[in-house]
Design an enzyme around this catalytic site. Sequence first.
Site, short mmCIF file in Angstrom:
data_model
loop_
_atom_site.label_atom_id
_atom_site.label_comp_id
_atom_site.label_asym_id
_atom_site.label_seq_id
_atom_site.Cartn_x
_atom_site.Cartn_y
_atom_site.Cartn_z
N GLU A 4 10.52 16.52 14.89
CA GLU A 4 10.77 16.41 13.46
C GLU A 4 9.88 17.39 12.68
OE1 GLU A 4 9.63 12.73 11.38
OE2 GLU A 4 11.63 12.77 10.49
N LYS A 10 0.89 -1.18 0.00
CA LYS A 10 0.00 0.00 0.00
C LYS A 10 0.92 1.22 0.00
CE LYS A 10 -1.62 2.98 2.21
NZ LYS A 10 -1.35 4.42 1.87
N CYS A 43 14.10 11.10 5.97
CA CYS A 43 14.12 10.76 7.41
C CYS A 43 15.53 10.97 7.97
CB CYS A 43 13.58 9.38 7.69
SG CYS A 43 14.02 8.18 6.47
N GLU A 64 10.19 1.75 10.44
CA GLU A 64 11.23 2.74 10.13
C GLU A 64 10.57 4.10 10.21
OE1 GLU A 64 14.28 2.87 9.97
OE2 GLU A 64 14.40 0.70 9.81
#
Length: 496
Positions: A386, A176, A285, A251
């Site tokens: 973040e 997906k 990331c 992750e």
Amino acid sequence: MSHVTYENLIGGEWMPARGGRTFLNLNPADHSDVVGAFPSSYTDDVDLAVAAAKKAFATWRLVPAPKRADILYKAGTLLQERKEQFARDMTREMGKVIAETRGDVQEAIDEAFYVAGEGRRLFGVTTPSELQSKFAMSVRMPVGVVGMITPWNFPMAIPSWKLFPALIAGNTCVIKPAEDTPLSTLNLVKTLMDAGLPPGVVNIVFGFGPEAGAPLVSHKDVRAISFTGSSEVGSLVGQRAAATFKPVSLEMGGKNAQIVLDDANLELALDGAIWGAFGTTGQRCTATSRILLQKGIAEKFTAEFVARAKALVVGDGLDEATQVGPQINAQQIDTSARFVKIAQDEGAKLLTGGQALKSGPHAKGHFFEPTVFGGVTASMRIAREEVFGPVVSLIEFNTFEEAIEIANSIDYGLSTALYTKDVNRAFTAMRDLEAGITYINAPTIGAEVHLPFGGIKRTGNGHREGLGAIDFFTTWKAVYVDYSDKLQRAQIDNAE
Ligand code: ADP
């Protein structure tokens, strides 16, 4: 306006979502450019895809791994031929500059050849048995149907990190992809099919996370989940997967620090910081979002860094002159703007940028100025949370030990970089930085496919992509062969 309508791939057949719904994939550099319409899938589509993968597993698991590898080699070659077109498609749907989307496709090519080689190296262990005339070995078995949920920032590379090792190990997959970048995953999977992958071995369901991702995580016939995305969603995915005892590889985010010591090659550190902070518009990331500067070089570094950030050309990634592309969507622009406000409210000093760009060549896209904050302290939210955009914080420190402490003081642990010529400090940093990846004299971005990729704390739950992916996509089986022709009890049952 007319545009292409794409379909899900289930059991080797292209088909719309059963509910008939679609969503539009828009170019983030130009909202008026519709890349295509994609199926908006729900539980019933996921059920069909999982059933197809389950059926295909019965035969795919029996194909010898070196034969599975032949398909990956072929896919790697086809990706090389299609690289330019796929890079252009990717920039159009994702925004990052064309040089970087060529790199994203290249990563899938590298992964194909690396993992194909693993087809002849799925080693187990043979070991002496406790007993005479008994043979003991361990073999890697496929897990079964694996569900994959991927993000938009590396829309071909990340799916390749998951699909290829899963396939070489004999698993079948339902993927997906992120709703913002469906086309690049479709291009990847189509290439696998063209390379000879049998129907049902990889299935794609397009759609949104809660509707199409969540049912995959909960499905009883999905034996493992590999997820890359935000820590918030990763936590949800992990909790849901636990309910059906699925292994899950997560992750997630980062807040990556580049440390620059007084003795560093300053030019090199500046080049690394600009690339690490503003490459992929800060949406990796592993992006550099904190630059820790030792007092002796801080002023000089700051002046030069800000000048370079100001000079970056922001625009459509398909224009070769562009250095920084758009952000992926309006929500990410809002996040960048929100963090600018947060940083200002906390007393950080805006040195450049800070605004969305909305006029002239930027009028139709999601553009944000490269943004630099000075005077940031380790406890500020801008230094801890973040942003996932072109926003970077400069933090000053006195001693090397202080720098390590600041670098480690956050909840994430993905990538870190140290610039120095002092070998003792370099090795100390390699030992003491709390992160899955540490670079010396290189930026926080730039992972290679055959090394372990992943992080600690809020970044990951212990699994690794690259070197280590095969561990996640296989399960160990111990096999004993007794050729003594008599009942031999194991040592524990023979104890004196
Ligand atoms: P990003 O910030 O990179 O968009 P997200 O974590 O929001 O990260 O999304 C990563 C992937 O997770 C996407 O494919 C998204 O559709 C999917 N996703 C989002 N919410 C859920 C959910 N509740 N369950 C499963 N998948 C989800």
